[in-house]
Scaffold this active site. Sequence first.
Site: not given
Length: 576
Positions: A45, A275, A285
């Site tokens: 994204e 992850r 983020k």
Amino acid sequence: MATALENIEEKKGLNFIEEAIAADIEAGKVKNSPTQVVHTRFPPEPNGYLHIGHAKAICMDFGAARKFGGKCNLRFDDTNPSKEDTEYVDAIQEDIHWLGFDWEDRKYYASDYFQQLWDLAEEMIKRGLAYVDELSAEEIAAQKGTPTTPGQESPYRNRPVEESLDLFRRMNKGEFAEGTKTLRAKIDMANPNMHFRDPIMYRIIDHPHHRTGTKWHAYPMYDFAHGQSDFFEGITHSICTLEFEVHRPLYNYFAKVLADIKGTTYVPRQIEFNRLNMTYTMMSKRKLLACVKEGLVRGWDDPRMPTLCGLRRRGYTSDSIHSFIDTIGYTKYDGMISIKLLEHAVREDLNKHALRVMGVVDPVKLTITNYPEGKVEMMEMENNPEEPEAGTHKMPFSRELYIEREDFQEVAEKKFFRLTIDKEVRLKSAYIIKCTGVVKDENGTITEILCTYDPDSKSGMPGADRKVKGTLHWVSRKEAVPVEVRLYDNLFTVEDPSADERDFRELLNPQSEVVLPCAYLEPWAAEQARKRVGASHISTENRYYQFQRIGYFCVDYDTTEDHIVFNRTVLLRDSK
RNA sequence: UGCCCCAUGGUGUAAUGGUAGCACAUCAGAUUUUGGUUCUGCUUGACUGGGUUCGAGUCCCGGUGGGGCAACCA
């Protein structure tokens, strides 16, 4: 024609995802896909910079495609215009290239599919699989139930198809305010999987999109965009992280609907892996963005950031990132990787390639009292003992030098084998010296160390073969070039900042960046560093150095002709 | 008190029903004109209880522990 499987030299060494892919190839599923090869995608994204966790995903997505002779698309997942920006689009591409991967002509955006997605949504309304809801966000949340209690159906759930269709079209004309209407899939409000409780497919967002401007007012949600985009691109394996595991049944549900409408049997397959969590590091983020916006760091590429551009600026090489990713592997176990492993990877790489130079970070003056005043000898130094072909360079030696303050102790502790009064030590690539005394200022601080040298002990001469306990680095006082050195350490003081109940700002390490405005560097190294002025951030020439006995340093982007800046990437392993 | 997933030395990761191995870390030693590198060696491991099997880290069941799921984020 060779099958994709034959492109794998060894079936061993595959991680569990690659094994699943190999099994799908064997089962003929890949052959049944639109491009008939293993086709993956990396779907960032564009709402922030890529970090080391993304590198793990990139290596998986592009790596699997490479391994099986397939393709990997780059797809920007830009379905939420209020958060996304083109600034990130450019940076993301640079970082992927830096890692050595390329999407060729397959750069896509989820926004490329807005029309197809829209048509699909309308078709679903017509088939009675979706409806326009008019409940507020709060109401929807309230009637959604909880993981342990079923939800209730919306009063709008069974409205006529024509009414939903009309409302849906008007949602996109800007007729309704944000939050007043949504398109929902009609599935099952009592399903134990929360994602099946009539998930929202479209919502109204009145914010211009970075690519489509104001054309659309209703935008698809992740669950109704991602899998569908995979389908449109002919993706065979949609690899993502563990938190999407519970989305997979919904992914499959929507894929089946689409396959039915299209009349195909092909569907993409989602597979999840763990992850990356790393000690003393935060991957959020949102919080990384806060660090940047609040000026807590120098920017997205601050050398303390876990971003790829930050690591790059810090002095991490692309190869070291790859070797790190290789060693941590891919599993479904949600663990915590020690940052020491990353540091090991970069040391291993830099040890092979970094040029050895002399730099004194915390200087103290040393005078060789029996060395002629005004005399300068050029000493020869190996550029890299690991790589003799790297050659040698010369550095000046004279009566007045700088050595590292911590390399001298007036009263030596037991295991100290560097310079101390009355003892001998070797100056690397030069002479053996003996300390005869010190000069102190009124505070008792040592301002000068006095030594004599043994003229027969010059490096390379027979007299140099004598055993001495320590070897020090040094620079010649007159010729040394003052440079700025930035010492870096972990950004956070706790192992797992995201698990800490305190605000992350309280966990920042005040020593994470220590700027030394005046360290001294041998002239040859300074000359090398100046060649970096104007170089691209990606280029590696003349960038990496080992300041002998201290650590690995790299030329920072802030360097100009008359102001050289070095970043400390990582300390040398220290077994003191 | 629902659904999904996970569990191998300190950390991470192998094995595909047949001798538990590797890396990092740690410790000890050798080499070394970097207390680096390199080399050698030591120590440390299957969450738990059942079952299947000649044989289980691996397959099955029950516990325990951990993670995820209730954004109009992705």
